[in-house]
Scaffold this active site. Structure first.
Site, PDB file in Angstrom:
ATOM      1  CB  THR A  32      -0.929   0.038   1.226  1.00 28.25           C
ATOM      2  OG1 THR A  32      -0.175   0.411   2.395  1.00 28.25           O
ATOM      3  CG2 THR A  32      -1.603  -1.297   1.455  1.00 28.25           C
ATOM      4  CG  ASN A  83       8.766   1.468   4.628  1.00 31.68           C
ATOM      5  OD1 ASN A  83       9.849   1.626   5.162  1.00 31.68           O
ATOM      6  ND2 ASN A  83       8.517   1.891   3.389  1.00 31.68           N
ATOM      7  CB  SER A 134      12.516   2.729  14.266  1.00 32.65           C
ATOM      8  OG  SER A 134      12.869   3.773  15.139  1.00 32.65           O
ATOM      9  CE1 TYR A 148      11.836  10.263   9.948  1.00 28.36           C
ATOM     10  CE2 TYR A 148      14.001  10.370  10.979  1.00 28.36           C
ATOM     11  CZ  TYR A 148      13.073   9.708  10.190  1.00 28.36           C
ATOM     12  OH  TYR A 148      13.398   8.486   9.640  1.00 28.36           O
ATOM     13  CE  LYS A 152      10.803   7.138  11.584  1.00 24.93           C
ATOM     14  NZ  LYS A 152       9.940   6.110  10.959  1.00 24.93           N
TER      15      LYS A 152
END
Length: 271
Positions: A32, A83, A134, A148, A152
């Site tokens: 996807t 992902n 990650s 960001y 994570k």
């Protein structure tokens, strides 16, 4: 027996490389992305082994429907790879409210919704493997990637907790932590509106960076194939040769400071 893999963010970067690697190994793959057009070639080549459809992981309702669709189509989901993600560049002060929310919606909440949606299926199967893409920036930080980094770090925290919660159901969790790679996440940069006070610091930071140490994304395929195939996957897997020395250096500094302040910490216990 061939595994069925569901992967988000499959149209480019790591996702595209890993999707094709799985198909070459004979796995069934549900791939996807927001834009699935780049996957057309793989659909033509691999036929019924590949199911593709557009998905915005920010929408929890759509995520649950997507997982149900994949399960109905293939009859099982052995591996989920979260992902989908992107990086917001800029100083912490520069990030707008919407930019901060958007960064977490995709990198953290998208993975959370996908994970919540697939867990009932994996519990019923009494088996499964959830892989979170990650970053070493979920373990240490770099300037001007603050939101960001934070997304994570949050992904790392919930996934480590999850691993303890679902182990007895036969479900494994792995945090894949790449160092810098020459991937689309850095080519398609999203930048906050700049504040002039940070211009010189950004320039110095940029000049001190070493893009020559970036890894080749194609080289990660074998590692991911090994990870998916193993019966005892690790909770964390660093990708690249830069990550481990970098993380060890930063953790040594942390331990040194904690030891330096240990007496103060112990006094704060109170008894």
């Amino acid at each position: 027996m061939s595994k069925t893999i569901l992967i988000t963010g499959a149209s480019k970067g790591f996702g595209r490389i890993w999707t094709e690697a799985f198909l070459q190994q004979g796995y069934q793959v549900a791939a996807t992305a927001r834009n699935i057009e780049p996957l057309t070639e793989l659909v033509s080549k691999y036929g019924d082994s590949l199911l593709t459809f557009p998905l915005n992981v920010n929408n929890r309702e759509d995520v649950f429907a997507a997982v149900e669709k994949v399960h109905d189509h293939f009859g099982k989901i052995d591996v989920l790879i979260n992902n989908a993600g992107y990086a917001l560049f800029g100083a912490i002060e520069e990030a707008s409210e919407q930019e901060a929310k958007d960064q977490f919606q995709t990198n953290f909440f998208g993975a959370l919704w996908m994970t919540q949606a697939v867990l009932p299926i994996m519990r019923a199967q009494k088996s499964g493997h959830i892989i979170q893409t990650s970053s070493i920036l979920g373990l240490i930080t770099l300037p001007f990637l603050g939101l960001y980094n934070a997304s994570k770090f949050a992904l790392e925290g919930f996934s480590e907790t999850l691993a303890a919660e679902v182990k007895d159901f036969g479900i494994n969790i792995t945090l894949v932590e790449p160092n810098g790679y020459a991937s689309d996440i850095w080519k398609n940069e999203t930048h906050s509106q700049g504040i002039a006070a940070y211009d010189e610091i950004k320039k110095i930071n940029s000049e001190s960076g070493n893009s020559g140490s970036f890894g080749n994304i194609e080289a990660t395929a074998d590692a991911i194939l090994q990870l998916v195939a193993t019966e005892n996957p690790p909770l964390r897997l660093l990708l690249g040769k830069v990550g481990l020395p970098f993380v060890k250096h930063h953790y040594a500094q942390r331990l040194s400071v904690w030891e330096e302040w240990a007496e103060v910490s112990e006094i704060a216990h109170g008894n």
